[in-house]
Design a protein around this motif. Structure first.
Motif, short mmCIF file in Angstrom:
data_model
loop_
_atom_site.label_atom_id
_atom_site.label_comp_id
_atom_site.label_asym_id
_atom_site.label_seq_id
_atom_site.Cartn_x
_atom_site.Cartn_y
_atom_site.Cartn_z
N ILE A 227 0.87 -1.16 0.00
CA ILE A 227 0.00 0.00 0.00
C ILE A 227 0.90 1.21 0.00
N ALA A 228 0.74 2.05 -0.99
CA ALA A 228 1.56 3.25 -1.13
C ALA A 228 0.65 4.48 -1.13
N VAL A 229 1.21 5.59 -0.73
CA VAL A 229 0.47 6.85 -0.67
C VAL A 229 0.88 7.72 -1.86
N TYR A 230 -0.13 8.22 -2.58
CA TYR A 230 0.10 9.08 -3.75
C TYR A 230 -0.64 10.40 -3.58
N PRO A 231 -0.03 11.50 -3.98
CA PRO A 231 -0.78 12.76 -4.00
C PRO A 231 -1.91 12.64 -5.02
N ARG A 232 -3.07 13.15 -4.70
CA ARG A 232 -4.21 13.06 -5.63
C ARG A 232 -3.93 13.75 -6.95
N ASN A 233 -3.08 14.76 -6.94
CA ASN A 233 -2.84 15.50 -8.19
C ASN A 233 -2.02 14.73 -9.21
N VAL A 234 -1.48 13.54 -8.86
CA VAL A 234 -0.75 12.74 -9.85
C VAL A 234 -1.63 11.67 -10.48
N ILE A 235 -2.85 11.52 -10.01
CA ILE A 235 -3.74 10.47 -10.53
C ILE A 235 -4.28 10.88 -11.89
N HIS A 236 -4.15 9.98 -12.84
CA HIS A 236 -4.60 10.20 -14.21
C HIS A 236 -6.08 9.83 -14.38
N SER A 237 -6.50 8.72 -13.78
CA SER A 237 -7.89 8.28 -13.94
C SER A 237 -8.33 7.39 -12.79
N TYR A 238 -9.65 7.34 -12.61
CA TYR A 238 -10.29 6.39 -11.70
C TYR A 238 -11.36 5.67 -12.51
N SER A 239 -11.48 4.37 -12.31
CA SER A 239 -12.54 3.63 -12.99
C SER A 239 -13.08 2.55 -12.06
N TRP A 240 -14.21 1.99 -12.47
CA TRP A 240 -14.92 0.97 -11.69
C TRP A 240 -15.36 -0.13 -12.64
N PRO A 241 -15.24 -1.39 -12.26
CA PRO A 241 -15.67 -2.47 -13.15
C PRO A 241 -17.11 -2.28 -13.63
N HIS A 242 -17.29 -2.35 -14.92
CA HIS A 242 -18.62 -2.16 -15.52
C HIS A 242 -19.59 -3.22 -15.01
N GLY A 243 -20.79 -2.79 -14.66
CA GLY A 243 -21.84 -3.70 -14.21
C GLY A 243 -21.80 -4.05 -12.74
N VAL A 244 -20.81 -3.54 -12.00
CA VAL A 244 -20.71 -3.81 -10.57
C VAL A 244 -21.23 -2.58 -9.82
N ALA A 245 -22.13 -2.81 -8.88
CA ALA A 245 -22.72 -1.70 -8.12
C ALA A 245 -21.65 -0.99 -7.29
N LEU A 246 -21.76 0.31 -7.22
CA LEU A 246 -20.85 1.10 -6.38
C LEU A 246 -21.16 0.84 -4.91
N PRO A 247 -20.14 0.89 -4.05
CA PRO A 247 -20.38 0.62 -2.63
C PRO A 247 -21.12 1.75 -1.94
N LYS A 248 -21.78 1.40 -0.85
CA LYS A 248 -22.43 2.41 0.00
C LYS A 248 -21.75 2.32 1.36
N GLY A 249 -21.52 3.43 1.98
CA GLY A 249 -20.88 3.43 3.29
C GLY A 249 -19.67 4.34 3.30
N THR A 250 -18.93 4.28 4.36
CA THR A 250 -17.76 5.13 4.52
C THR A 250 -16.51 4.28 4.61
N HIS A 251 -15.38 4.93 4.39
CA HIS A 251 -14.12 4.23 4.58
C HIS A 251 -13.59 4.57 5.97
N ASP A 252 -12.78 3.68 6.52
CA ASP A 252 -12.38 3.86 7.91
C ASP A 252 -10.90 4.09 8.14
N GLY A 253 -10.12 4.21 7.07
CA GLY A 253 -8.70 4.49 7.23
C GLY A 253 -7.86 3.29 7.61
N ALA A 254 -8.44 2.10 7.66
CA ALA A 254 -7.70 0.92 8.11
C ALA A 254 -6.50 0.60 7.24
N PHE A 255 -6.54 0.92 5.96
CA PHE A 255 -5.43 0.59 5.07
C PHE A 255 -4.27 1.58 5.19
N ARG A 256 -4.44 2.66 5.91
CA ARG A 256 -3.37 3.64 6.04
C ARG A 256 -2.23 3.13 6.91
#
Length: 175
Positions: free
Chosen positions: A136-165
């Protein structure tokens, strides 16, 4: 939200992790082989991603990692080993969400990884070939080129908890 018995703040309810993140998490700590020795787990990622012709882990493998995790989760992949092809994969997102596939440009090509956390200025990415390992690596958001999600898969509902940090490292080489 408070805990009714103690009056303390209750933790946020975390989202259920997408299957491909569960698969990806199982590889954390996997490293390339040392010197001319190849790690069979890394070489297997190429085959799982649809490229059994690749026999050495010295070939950049971030896209093989993402493709293998997606396929092990029962989804399609980009079908290529070119990281930036994931910018054209699935449904485009304008902001990060947990489980999204993120790409970034770098000298000589690109890098691809899964978003496992984010804040206003950074994205935590679970990826392969991050300093020659799955990490797991940390990247500044300004270097991200794109975000995508697998087609046909529902987006999650809920919050993230920071556990991966916890244990995340500063982004290193992705070549």
């Amino acid at each position: 939200m408070t805990n009714e018995t103690s009056g303390a703040l209750a933790p946020q309810r975390a989202i259920a992790l997408p299957k491909w993140i569960e698969v990806a998490r199982s590889y954390i700590g996997t490293h390339e082989g040392v010197g001319a020795k190849d790690n069979p787990k890394v070489v297997e990622l190429y085959a799982l991603a649809g490229h059994p012709e690749v026999k050495h882990d010295s070939v950049p493998w971030c896209a093989a990692f993402v493709g293998a995790c997606l396929r092990k989760a029962g989804l399609s992949s980009s079908g290529t080993l070119w990281a930036l092809d994931y910018a054209k994969y699935g449904d485009k997102l304008s902001t990060p969400i947990i489980g999204a596939i993120a790409t970034k440009k770098r000298d000589g090509g690109g890098h691809v990884f899964f978003v496992v956390d984010f804040d206003a200025t950074h994205v935590w990415g679970l990826g392969g070939n991050q300093s020659d390992a799955v990490s797991i690596a940390v990247y500044p958001r300004n270097v991200i080129h794109s975000y995508s999600w697998p087609h046909g898969v529902a987006l999650p509902k809920g919050t993230h908890d920071g556990a991966f940090r916890v244990g995340a490292v500063k982004a290193g080489s992705e070549a």
